[in-house]
Design a protein around this motif. Structure first.
Motif, PDB file in Angstrom:
ATOM      1  N   VAL A  78       0.834  -1.207   0.000  1.00 37.10           N
ATOM      2  CA  VAL A  78       0.000   0.000   0.000  1.00 37.10           C
ATOM      3  C   VAL A  78       0.866   1.254   0.000  1.00 37.10           C
ATOM      4  N   ILE A  79       1.901   1.233   0.845  1.00 34.08           N
ATOM      5  CA  ILE A  79       2.696   2.455   0.976  1.00 34.08           C
ATOM      6  C   ILE A  79       3.479   2.744  -0.300  1.00 34.08           C
ATOM      7  N   VAL A  80       4.066   1.715  -0.883  1.00 34.40           N
ATOM      8  CA  VAL A  80       4.839   1.937  -2.105  1.00 34.40           C
ATOM      9  C   VAL A  80       3.933   2.446  -3.215  1.00 34.40           C
ATOM     10  N   LEU A  81       2.773   1.830  -3.328  1.00 34.65           N
ATOM     11  CA  LEU A  81       1.827   2.252  -4.368  1.00 34.65           C
ATOM     12  C   LEU A  81       1.382   3.695  -4.135  1.00 34.65           C
ATOM     13  N   ALA A  82       0.961   3.960  -2.899  1.00 37.57           N
ATOM     14  CA  ALA A  82       0.419   5.274  -2.595  1.00 37.57           C
ATOM     15  C   ALA A  82       1.485   6.351  -2.709  1.00 37.57           C
ATOM     16  N   MET A  83       2.713   5.985  -2.363  1.00 37.32           N
ATOM     17  CA  MET A  83       3.798   6.948  -2.440  1.00 37.32           C
ATOM     18  C   MET A  83       3.968   7.437  -3.869  1.00 37.32           C
ATOM     19  N   ASN A  84       3.816   6.520  -4.815  1.00 37.84           N
ATOM     20  CA  ASN A  84       3.993   6.882  -6.208  1.00 37.84           C
ATOM     21  C   ASN A  84       2.822   7.685  -6.741  1.00 37.84           C
ATOM     22  N   LEU A  85       1.649   7.408  -6.240  1.00 45.03           N
ATOM     23  CA  LEU A  85       0.475   8.081  -6.790  1.00 45.03           C
ATOM     24  C   LEU A  85       0.199   9.399  -6.089  1.00 45.03           C
ATOM     25  N   VAL A  86       0.226   9.381  -4.758  1.00 42.64           N
ATOM     26  CA  VAL A  86      -0.187  10.584  -4.042  1.00 42.64           C
ATOM     27  C   VAL A  86       0.920  11.203  -3.199  1.00 42.64           C
ATOM     28  N   GLY A  87       2.079  10.530  -3.090  1.00 39.63           N
ATOM     29  CA  GLY A  87       3.177  11.123  -2.343  1.00 39.63           C
ATOM     30  C   GLY A  87       3.163  10.757  -0.880  1.00 39.63           C
ATOM     31  N   SER A  88       4.341  10.828  -0.251  1.00 37.77           N
ATOM     32  CA  SER A  88       4.457  10.315   1.104  1.00 37.77           C
ATOM     33  C   SER A  88       3.835  11.249   2.135  1.00 37.77           C
ATOM     34  N   LEU A  89       3.778  12.544   1.825  1.00 39.34           N
ATOM     35  CA  LEU A  89       3.139  13.466   2.772  1.00 39.34           C
ATOM     36  C   LEU A  89       1.696  13.053   2.985  1.00 39.34           C
ATOM     37  N   LEU A  90       1.024  12.788   1.868  1.00 35.59           N
ATOM     38  CA  LEU A  90      -0.390  12.446   1.950  1.00 35.59           C
ATOM     39  C   LEU A  90      -0.575  11.072   2.577  1.00 35.59           C
ATOM     40  N   ILE A  91       0.298  10.127   2.257  1.00 28.43           N
ATOM     41  CA  ILE A  91       0.097   8.781   2.800  1.00 28.43           C
ATOM     42  C   ILE A  91       0.233   8.811   4.322  1.00 28.43           C
ATOM     43  N   SER A  92       1.174   9.599   4.830  1.00 27.30           N
ATOM     44  CA  SER A  92       1.286   9.705   6.292  1.00 27.30           C
ATOM     45  C   SER A  92      -0.003  10.251   6.883  1.00 27.30           C
TER      46      SER A  92
END
Ligand SMILES: Nc1ncnc2c1ncn2[C@@H]1O[C@H](COP(=O)(O)OP(=O)(O)OP(=O)(O)O)[C@@H](O)[C@H]1O
Ligand SMILES: [Mg+2]
Lengths: 231, 284
Positions: free
Chosen positions: B197-211
């Motif tokens: 989930v984190i790797v995918l989301a990092m690419n799509l929405v960025g790590s700021l948003l995933i946190s």
């Protein structure tokens, strides 16, 4: 064959030895009390029996076809985070986690038994409450109910009555006695309450500078001999 | 009001907007399901930590001269996630400290490498994408959307099937292990879906948003609800609502998607905080 046998078991943390060369065996149906001073290594022994802490040397043999998921456990203390959201019922039910193996959901029978164990511990009216908002003694009873759920052959209790009031202590001892006598569940209990230990146990294990393992009667006569020696 | 509705209706006609909405909602849902466990296990900042690891990996790729650094970055990030989470609670270094160590370490090594070998192509651009999401969420390809849908379905299925194990492991890992639960296998499983989930989301929405997506819904629900099940359900619902609302607002007002969602999350946290206070007050 013994249910659990320890051969030349040496306990400790990171190479530091706490107890050396323990030898004892627990048979099915026994009621073993482990006694000893604070810091003598009772909890460490229990954790080693459960496979949570590695032994420094020596071996533990599980016999009689005993499997890990037939063992119930009451820890001495559980470090639960301050605002962990969990209800009493959820926690007690999680006692079945090991038994249910790969099955994703708990069965109706397990849910019923969880409620039954909650009732046995006298906390039925708390079953929807948040665990963190209970008193120390109430929390202890929740964890006991959880341990009962996990038990089918052997139960390990680390100071089960600490923090309980007099009535709950009595109730606790009678529940354990019933479990042992009627359901033939083997009990290993750590206790500082020597008089209760001598009343209920079939065997005593004393951990300390000089270790002792034997039947209750032997322990009593040994203690009597010590007293007369000192006089 | 009707003007806003018309504007929304106009934008929803575009397939790329619909794709973005779907992906945003799915990522919000998955990360909030895992969020409860991550927050309780002291892994709130794992998204930030991993983005720094990704940065370190990019620096290494640039120095080595890899042209397509994506596979390397993905692999390194996923492995770090698994290493961090797999060990569970029985480590000498607690979750938050371990995340901080890895994140600072990777950042330092990456920056050092870039300085020592200053031939790298577009590392600063790459860094920006790990922080704020690569492709603006509106330019997703069909393949990315499909991957996201499949992965979300897997995550949700795993979560529902292993919900009871997740609870047992999060609440008291020692007890679960002592009574015969195969904790290391389940820890690995949880770590793998978190990494995915984190790797995918990092690419799509960025790590700021995933946190933000991991932390806010869980913390908000924990203000009001007191059982694991209600907190999980509430944070999933809340996360989806906030993500949807944030995206719609950003479409209408033209604000950046990620930060708009985070702002909506902050508002929802304040509301839940107040409800929590009121509830406590009523009890007393
Ligand atoms: N995680 C640990 N790492 C290192 N040493 C430990 C650890 N836990 C306990 N010890 C040490 O091992 C010794 C035995 O501890 P243990 O908890 O087994 O005692 P105990 O007999 O259960 O005492 P009590 O009656 O107070 O519960 C103590 O000296 C303690 O300091
Ligand atoms: Mg102890």
């Amino acid at each position: 064959m013994a249910l659990i046998a320890c051969k030349n078991l040496t306990l400790g943390y990171g190479g530091r030895v706490i107890v050396k060369d323990l030898n004892f065996a627990v048979n099915t149906g026994n009621y073993l009390c482990i006694v000893g001073e604070n810091g003598s290594g009772k909890t460490t022994l229990m954790k080693t029996l459960l496979g949570l802490t590695p032994a420094i040397s020596g071996g533990i043999v599980l016999g009689d076809g005993l499997k890990r998921n037939e063992i119930g456990y009451l820890p001495q203390q559980t470090a639960v985070q301050r605002d962990f959201p969990a209800s009493v019922y959820e926690i007690v039910l999680s006692g079945f986690c090991g038994k249910s193996g790969i099955a994703p959901f708990y069965t109706a029978a397990q849910k019923k038994e969880a409620l039954e164990n909650i009732r046995k511990m006298g906390i039925f009216d708390l079953k929807g409450r948040c665990y963190r908002e209970l008193s120390g003694g109430q929390q202890q009873r929740v964890l006991l109910a959880r341990a009962l759920c996990a038990t089918s052959k052997l139960i390990l209790l680390d100071e089960p009555v600490s923090g309980l009031d007099a009535r709950a202590t009595e109730g606790m001892y009678s529940i354990i006695e019933k479990l042992n006598k009627e359901e033939k569940i083997t009990v290993i209990m750590i206790s500082h309450d020597i008089s209760a230990a001598l009343k209920y146990a079939t065997h005593i294990l004393h951990i300390g500078a000089d270790c002792f393992f034997g039947r209750r009667e032997e322990y009593i006569s040994l203690k009597k001999a010590e007293v007369t020696d000192n006089e | 009001m009707s003007e806003i509705m018309e504007k929304l209706y106009f934008y929803i006609q575009f397939p790329m907007v619909r794709k973005a909405l779907i992906v945003g909602v799915l990522i919000a849902l998955c990360s909030s399901l895992l969020g409860v466990t991550l927050v309780l296990k002291r892994f709130s900042f794992i998204g930030d930590g991993l983005s720094h690891v990704a940065f370190g990996a990019m620096a290494v790729a640039a120095v080595v001269g890899l042209t397509n650094n994506m596979p390397l970055v993905l692999a390194v990030t996923a492995i770090s996630a698994i290493l961090l989470l797999r060990t569970g609670t029985n480590t000498r270094i607690k979750g938050d400290a371990a995340v901080a160590m890895i994140s600072v370490g990777a950042l330092a090594v990456g920056y050092l490498l870039m300085n020592v070998f200053p031939k790298s192509g577009n590392v600063s651009g790459d860094v920006c994408t790990t922080l704020f999401g690569s492709t603006s969420i509106l330019t997703l390809s069909k393949k990315e959307v499909l991957l996201c849908i499949i992965l979300s379905a897997v995550v949700m299925a795993v979560f529902v099937l292993f919900y009871n194990k997740v609870f047992a492991l999060t609440f008291d890992e020692d007890f679960a292990r002592a009574t015969g639960t195969r904790t290391s296998a389940y820890n690995l499983l949880i770590a793998m879906i978190v990494a995915a989930v984190i790797v995918l989301a990092m690419n799509l929405v960025g790590s700021l948003l995933i946190s933000a997506l991991v932390i806010f819904p869980a913390l908000s629900s924990m203000r009001v609800f007191k059982t694991f099940r209600s907190v999980t359900v509430c944070s999933a619902v809340l996360s989806v609502i906030c993500a949807l609302l944030g995206m719609l607002v950003s479409i209408v007002t033209g604000t950046p998607v990620g930060s708009t969602i985070v702002v909506v999350d902050i508002f929802s946290f304040l509301i839940f905080y107040l409800i929590g206070l009121l509830k406590e007050g009523v009890k007393k």
